[in-house]
Scaffold this active site. Sequence first.
Site, PDB file in Angstrom:
ATOM      1  N   GLU A   1       2.889 -35.589  22.947  1.00  0.00           N
ATOM      2  CA  GLU A   1       3.743 -36.747  23.295  1.00  0.00           C
ATOM      3  C   GLU A   1       5.031 -36.571  22.610  1.00  0.00           C
ATOM      4  O   GLU A   1       5.077 -35.862  21.470  1.00  0.00           O
ATOM      5  CB  GLU A   1       3.080 -38.003  22.613  1.00  0.00           C
ATOM      6  CG  GLU A   1       1.738 -38.529  23.638  1.00  0.00           C
ATOM      7  CD  GLU A   1       1.096 -39.620  23.119  1.00  0.00           C
ATOM      8  OE1 GLU A   1       0.592 -40.363  23.948  1.00  0.00           O
ATOM      9  OE2 GLU A   1       1.150 -39.947  21.940  1.00  0.00           O
TER      10      GLU A   1
ATOM     11  N   CYS B   1      12.050 -38.276  19.789  1.00  0.00           N
ATOM     12  CA  CYS B   1      11.262 -37.727  18.596  1.00  0.00           C
ATOM     13  C   CYS B   1      10.256 -36.783  19.388  1.00  0.00           C
ATOM     14  O   CYS B   1       9.604 -37.143  19.947  1.00  0.00           O
ATOM     15  CB  CYS B   1      10.333 -39.121  18.217  1.00  0.00           C
ATOM     16  SG  CYS B   1       9.020 -38.778  17.112  1.00  0.00           S
TER      17      CYS B   1
ATOM     18  N   CYS C   1      -2.189 -32.373  13.920  1.00  0.00           N
ATOM     19  CA  CYS C   1      -1.563 -32.215  12.670  1.00  0.00           C
ATOM     20  C   CYS C   1      -2.739 -31.890  11.692  1.00  0.00           C
ATOM     21  O   CYS C   1      -3.914 -32.465  11.451  1.00  0.00           O
ATOM     22  CB  CYS C   1      -0.934 -33.439  12.311  1.00  0.00           C
ATOM     23  SG  CYS C   1       0.103 -33.220  10.733  1.00  0.00           S
TER      24      CYS C   1
ATOM     25  N   CYS D   1      -2.748 -37.608   7.093  1.00  0.00           N
ATOM     26  CA  CYS D   1      -2.215 -39.038   6.576  1.00  0.00           C
ATOM     27  C   CYS D   1      -3.063 -39.808   7.165  1.00  0.00           C
ATOM     28  O   CYS D   1      -3.414 -40.148   8.344  1.00  0.00           O
ATOM     29  CB  CYS D   1      -0.814 -39.354   7.160  1.00  0.00           C
ATOM     30  SG  CYS D   1       0.419 -38.123   6.448  1.00  0.00           S
TER      31      CYS D   1
ATOM     32  N   CYS E   1      -2.249 -42.377   9.962  1.00  0.00           N
ATOM     33  CA  CYS E   1      -1.753 -41.762  11.278  1.00  0.00           C
ATOM     34  C   CYS E   1      -2.624 -41.290  12.078  1.00  0.00           C
ATOM     35  O   CYS E   1      -3.440 -40.526  12.057  1.00  0.00           O
ATOM     36  CB  CYS E   1      -0.621 -40.697  11.072  1.00  0.00           C
ATOM     37  SG  CYS E   1       0.034 -39.717  12.213  1.00  0.00           S
TER      38      CYS E   1
ATOM     39  N   CYS F   1       5.644 -45.556  14.803  1.00  0.00           N
ATOM     40  CA  CYS F   1       5.307 -44.614  13.817  1.00  0.00           C
ATOM     41  C   CYS F   1       3.923 -44.557  13.510  1.00  0.00           C
ATOM     42  O   CYS F   1       3.130 -45.512  13.349  1.00  0.00           O
ATOM     43  CB  CYS F   1       5.927 -45.041  12.582  1.00  0.00           C
ATOM     44  SG  CYS F   1       6.019 -44.157  10.837  1.00  0.00           S
TER      45      CYS F   1
END
Length: 379
Positions: free
Chosen positions: A97, A136, A143, A147, A150, A372
Amino acid sequence: MVKQRVLNPKPLFDEPLLLSAFEAQNINPKHARRIWRLFLQQSVSSLDDVPELPKAARALLDAEFTTLSSRIVSRSDASDGSTTKLLIELQDGQRIESVIMRYGDAEFRNYPEEERKRRGETGEAVFKSRKRATLCVSSQVGCAMGCTFCATGTMGLLDNLTAGEIIEQLIHANTVEKIRNIVFMGMGEPLDNYDAVLAAINAMVDTGRFGLSPSRISVSTVGVIPRIHALARDAPDVGLALSLHAPTQPLRIQIVPTAKAWPIDRILAATDAFISHQNKSISSNNRRKHVLVEYVLIAEINDGDEVAHQLGQLLKGRDVLLNVIPYNPTAVPHDYRPPSHAATRSFVDIVKTYGVHTLQRQELGQDIASACGQLVIEN
């Protein structure tokens, strides 16, 4: 360690792949630069329209390369028009994305309460000013940083993107709106895919391709120290953002589990060195550059007054701009909640008493899961 992907055909705008292929067949690299300039700046769309292209180059390009190796699968637009999320499918079927953010053209409800009151608006009117379209971009599929706030981290790391696949996100976005700024804050840890990210940056700033100013490009990291030092050497004029989220090592490990590899004091020493290098020739304090410190504020986790004082002590005297981002609800296996407006205001006010430049994020795109921490591909 993810296995290096092999694309067939290869992306035409991938500098390492194209120049390597040209070198293997003794083709002058000037032809690659001419192709990029014509396609990206003069709207050429066919190799038939590239003058003086050697037969060997044409045969190679026809056999091994494609203009675009990815495609836009869907587009989602925020209700106020402030953001557009592009779902992009890669050649091998994996998806990423990218998000276009239009700062300066958004409903007042996206602004912090204090800012809405200052402007004397109800929150329903649309604020009009000069647009700053920022893209972005993602650097990985998924990932590995994990986190806990996230959604991307729930995917794990599936693959690294090639430089061409990163560049194609910009090409796709430019068909929606002219992009003026780039932030490597999408899916993935950019500094864990360093070579591809660096090659993409070089293409973005090349006046023969996109011609963006390095100062309009920012790279975000959780703190991969060796790569921060490398970035200062290889791309010294780009912006640096640090995903910090906590002022102490134990609390940071709770929020960013991989942080155990990089102590906060060593990370800040690296970011201090990075920004010191940028500011060494700047005499005016008004023109000094700053590391953007990103801090996702989570209710009853890292939003207390004591934590705010610790953060102020940690950052005072440093060339940083603290960006406080109230947590965006998303699909993570934790019972996280956004902080109250009062808690957010108190946190920001306390940190400011230490002389730390602080702002509260103008949050965009929650209604299309593009804010975010909300980017995720559900397979």
